[in-house]
Design a protein around this motif. Structure first.
Motif, PDB file in Angstrom:
ATOM      1  N   TRP A 144       0.859  -1.192   0.000  1.00 35.99           N
ATOM      2  CA  TRP A 144       0.000   0.000   0.000  1.00 35.99           C
ATOM      3  C   TRP A 144       0.886   1.230   0.000  1.00 35.99           C
ATOM      4  O   TRP A 144       1.821   1.335   0.792  1.00 35.99           O
ATOM      5  N   ARG A 152      -5.367   6.424  -0.012  1.00 37.21           N
ATOM      6  CA  ARG A 152      -5.496   5.876   1.340  1.00 37.21           C
ATOM      7  C   ARG A 152      -6.884   5.289   1.574  1.00 37.21           C
ATOM      8  O   ARG A 152      -7.039   4.306   2.309  1.00 37.21           O
ATOM      9  N   ASP A 155      -6.727   1.973  -0.096  1.00 37.54           N
ATOM     10  CA  ASP A 155      -5.927   1.059   0.712  1.00 37.54           C
ATOM     11  C   ASP A 155      -6.748   0.498   1.878  1.00 37.54           C
ATOM     12  O   ASP A 155      -6.644  -0.685   2.212  1.00 37.54           O
TER      13      ASP A 155
END
Length: 418
Positions: A144, A152, A155
């Motif tokens: 990630w 994010r 992820d």
């Protein structure tokens, strides 16, 4: 996003005409359908195709990719040139229902034994389809990046989905630790490192050294290389800062960075501002990068985060040492002081010092490069990787068969009692 049908047909073979995908039961190998979202032909794509090649005697590898606004073309073309069936999926976010229906119909037609997903989007749709069709699903966790707020979020979605997979293959032990921390049971995780074909680097073409030297106004004696996507998580701004320090001590040294990405203009401005325009070149994407590796003094990888970097394996296969940041799975390949040097991320002073150490000592460069070459030949081969994947796939299929027999026995017992 929907791409026009005419555009789709130029890169996706029709299912009806796929003789490999629809082989007769008597000749049928175990089918593994890899689902990805390919924005280019990069490390992940190369790993998938090389794994498929290595496993081809017992397993039939099929590949499908989301179109990524047409950027999947290089992967589709390369895969088909290598003899694989590779398909481009027509629908994508935000048309989620249409995407699911297309992938469901597509998978029903191909009838894979196992679905292997690479990334959050394939994980999301792949899991829905796998559960509907009752086929095992594997997710390969490459890492990630967290490079932006949007990434994010993806992820986080990926971590949620990984907890619901039958198996999660992690490309490094460090990534496996992160996956387990995200809630995936240890029993469901398996570390299978990336691999490299050392024979790709067996033939050294001296003309490529000359091509690199011609990138600079004045011919350099020493050339330091780097390669990767020009994005924040790769930390290339620190390499440029380090280069500024290095060339003051080694005016006969130069730097070349292969790759492209969103930060290209930002990095070029930094190069110009530091007066490095004559000594630091952004070479762009390079399809024949393999031929340049052997002519570098070293490879530098200044990343903030990594899964297990393919460029390091490639550099070692080419026989050159590596200076890299000690992040992700990189320390599982780069052995500090043996085949390269490890430094802390975001530390251009340490990076410059280790680059300088190697530039000053050709004997150490040769020793470290030889050690790296030996390591990848012994521990990072596709034969070893394929064996590990075979064990994961076979264990999943055995578990499914055992479960189906138990269900059948239970159903038969219930029927006889009634």
């Amino acid at each position: 996003m929907k791409t026009s049908v005419s555009k789709l047909r130029t890169i996706s073979p029709t299912l009806e005409n796929s003789s490999q995908a629809l082989a007769s039961p008597s000749t049928r190998r175990t089918k593994v359908l890899h689902l990805t979202a390919s924005p280019c032909f990069g490390g992940v794509e190369r790993q998938m195709l090389e794994l498929g090649r290595e496993m081809q005697d017992a397993y039939q590898s099929l590949f499908a990719t989301f179109q990524e606004e047409g950027r999947c073309r290089d992967f589709v073309r390369t895969g088909r040139e290598r003899g694989f069936d590779v398909y481009a999926i027509q629908y994508d976010f935000p048309r989620m229902v249409a995407t699911y229906r297309e992938l469901l119909s597509f998978t029903q037609t191909l009838q894979p034994d196992v679905l292997c997903c690479h990334g959050y989007k394939p994980n999301f749709f792949g899991r829905l389809v796998a559960r509907r069709l009752r086929i095992p699903i594997i997710s390969v966790s490459h890492g990630w990046t967290g490079e932006s707020y949007r990434v994010r979020i993806f992820d986080a979605l990926d971590r949620f989905l990984l907890r619901r997979m039958d198996r999660v293959v992690c490309v490094s032990e460090k990534q496996a630790q992160r996956v387990r921390k995200a809630g995936v049971p240890k029993a469901k995780t398996q570390v299978i490192h990336c691999a490299v074909r050392s024979e790709r680097f067996a033939q050294v073409d001296s003309a490529y050294r000359g091509r690199m030297e011609q990138m600079f106004p004045e011919q350099p004696r020493l050339i330091v290389g780097a390669a990767g996507r020009l994005s924040p998580e790769k930390g290339f701004r620190h390499l440029i800062d380090a280069a500024h320090r290095v060339v003051r001590q080694h005016p006969d040294a130069a730097f070349v960075l292969f790759g492209d990405g969103p930060l290209r203009q930002v990095l070029q401005r930094q190069i110009d501002a530091l007066g490095l325009s004559q000594r630091f070149r952004l070479a762009g994407f390079c399809a024949d990068l393999d031929h340049y590796y052997p002519h570098l003094e070293m490879l530098v990888l200044p990343s903030y985060t990594e899964g297990l970097p393919n460029v390091v394996l490639e550099a070692f296969a080419a026989g050159i040492p590596v200076v890299a940041t000690a992040v992700g799975g990189t320390p599982e390949v780069v052995q500090d002081g043996i085949n390269g040097y490890l430094v802390a991320p975001a530390d251009p002073d340490s990076l410059a010092r280790r680059i300088t150490d190697l530039l000053r000592d050709s004997a150490t460069r040769h020793r470290m490069g030889t050690a790296g070459m030996q390591l990848v030949r012994e521990a990072f081969s596709f034969a070893s990787q394929a064996n590990d994947y075979s064990q994961v796939i076979d264990s999943l299929l055995l578990s499914r068969a055992t479960h189906e027999r138990a269900e059948a026995s239970s159903h038969a017992a219930t029927h006889s009692e009634s």
